[in-house]
Design an enzyme around this catalytic site. Structure first.
Site, short mmCIF file in Angstrom:
data_model
loop_
_atom_site.label_atom_id
_atom_site.label_comp_id
_atom_site.label_asym_id
_atom_site.label_seq_id
_atom_site.Cartn_x
_atom_site.Cartn_y
_atom_site.Cartn_z
N GLY A 1 0.77 -1.28 0.06
CA GLY A 1 -0.03 -0.04 -0.17
C GLY A 1 0.75 1.11 0.10
O GLY A 1 1.90 1.22 -0.79
N ASP B 1 2.91 5.65 -11.67
CA ASP B 1 2.49 6.57 -12.36
C ASP B 1 0.94 6.95 -12.10
O ASP B 1 0.64 7.86 -12.06
CB ASP B 1 2.95 6.78 -13.70
#
Length: 342
Positions: free
Chosen positions: A257, A284
């Protein structure tokens, strides 16, 4: 008062919030290359798929799919590969009106070579490319044509391409400060382009300009400068960066995470469970999701939520940007669950 690109009377930047008019939400620039994906070992030949790839344009596409106004002001060669880059970005709703065409240099090339189910080798052909010759002119125009953007997004990749692109980034940072534009800096270290010491020397000076600093856990020390001593733990590193003026430090932890550090404390959000197909472009997509929620005025938990959701979409499909979700698709992975506060 809301909207990046404004100041609060004391000259300090304020949160982007909701836009008050048809301004550019995010400005970014860097090198986008023609990308060829092989079906196996390159030395054996075989088929290859042609697309485009570049960290900054990946983020631009991700934001455009989420409904934001994005401008990419990079450079490509005056060649067919450059036309492919610009055509792809235009088709995805990214403004490329200020992108430059360099008749004296080619568009860069990137080859992906799958070697194992979870291992893909990357081969760059970008020395002397148009992207490595990017100058500050396009940056100047981007801040004056239509008004300054609400957010400036930069990565360490552009700085690693050479002195001219690095100077363009530094000019952009100064312009952002002058105009009250928020700055998002994604470290995105590429060891094939420059060493950790070279990167640290630059990123240490850039970090105080960043409102949002995003890095993986192994990249974060680069923003503190070269060091021969033991590396401090993540909370200590983040605390030092916050003390240097960064508003938010966001650490990407892959399958674990992500964690955000602010003056209010530390917030962790677990990754969304999906079948991983291709990790390329996940970082990204994460950045695009985070900036999207920031522009929408969402709180820290919501920003991390959208970021890990977009990252999950990216790893679930192949390609640098192809798997990025639209806003309507965010709910397919249950955006809104799973926050952990410490």
């Amino acid at each position: 008062m809301s909207g990046a690109g404004t100041a609060d009377g004391s000259g300090t930047r304020v949160s982007p919030g909701a836009a008050g008019g048809p301004v550019t939400d995010v400005l970014t620039f860097g090198e986008t290359m023609a990308a060829l994906r092989g079906s196996g070992p390159l030395r054996l030949g075989g088929t290859m798929e042609l697309s485009v790839a570049g960290a900054e344009s990946n983020v631009a596409i991700g934001l455009a799919r989420l409904g934001h106004r994005v401008r990419w002001a990079g450079a490509v060669g005056d060649d067919e590969a450059g036309e492919l880059v610009l055509r792809t970005l235009r088709a995805e709703g990214v403004d490329v009106a200020l992108a430059s065409r360099d008749a004296g240099a080619p568009t860069g090339l990137l080859l992906f070579e799958p070697r194992l189910p979870d291992v893909t080798r990357v081969h760059y052909y970008r020395t002397g490319s148009a992207g490595s010759r990017l100058t500050a002119d396009a940056v100047e125009r981007a801040f004056t044509a239509g008004g300054p953007p609400r957010v400036l997004h930069l990565t360490g990749i552009t700085a690693a391409l050479g002195e001219a692109p690095r100077a363009a980034c530094e000019r952009a940072l100064r312009l952002a400060r002058e105009h009250g534009t928020w700055v998002c800096l994604d470290v995105n270290h590429r060891s094939r382009l420059w060493s950790r010491d070279e990167a640290a020397a630059v990123l240490r000076s850039w970090a105080p300009y960043a409102d949002v600093l995003i890095a993986s856990d192994d990249e974060l020390p680069l923003c503190l400068g070269p060091s021969d001593g033991p590396v401090a733990d993540l909370p200590s590193q983040a605390k030092e960066l916050l003390g240097r003026g960064v508003s938010e430090v966001v650490v990407k932890l892959g399958a674990r995470g992500a964690t955000a550090y602010t003056a209010q404390g530390e917030l962790h959000f677990p990754a969304r469970p999906v079948r991983a197909v291709d990790p390329v472009g996940a970082g990204d997509a994460f950045v695009a999701g985070y900036l999207s929620a920031l522009l929408d005025g969402v709180d820290a938990a919501g920003r991390l939520d959208r970021a890990v959701t977009c990252g999950a979409f990216a790893v679930a499909g192949r390609g640098d940007w192809e798997g990025a979700p639209t806003r309507a698709e965010l709910g397919l992975l249950g955006e809104g669950d799973g926050t952990v506060v410490r």
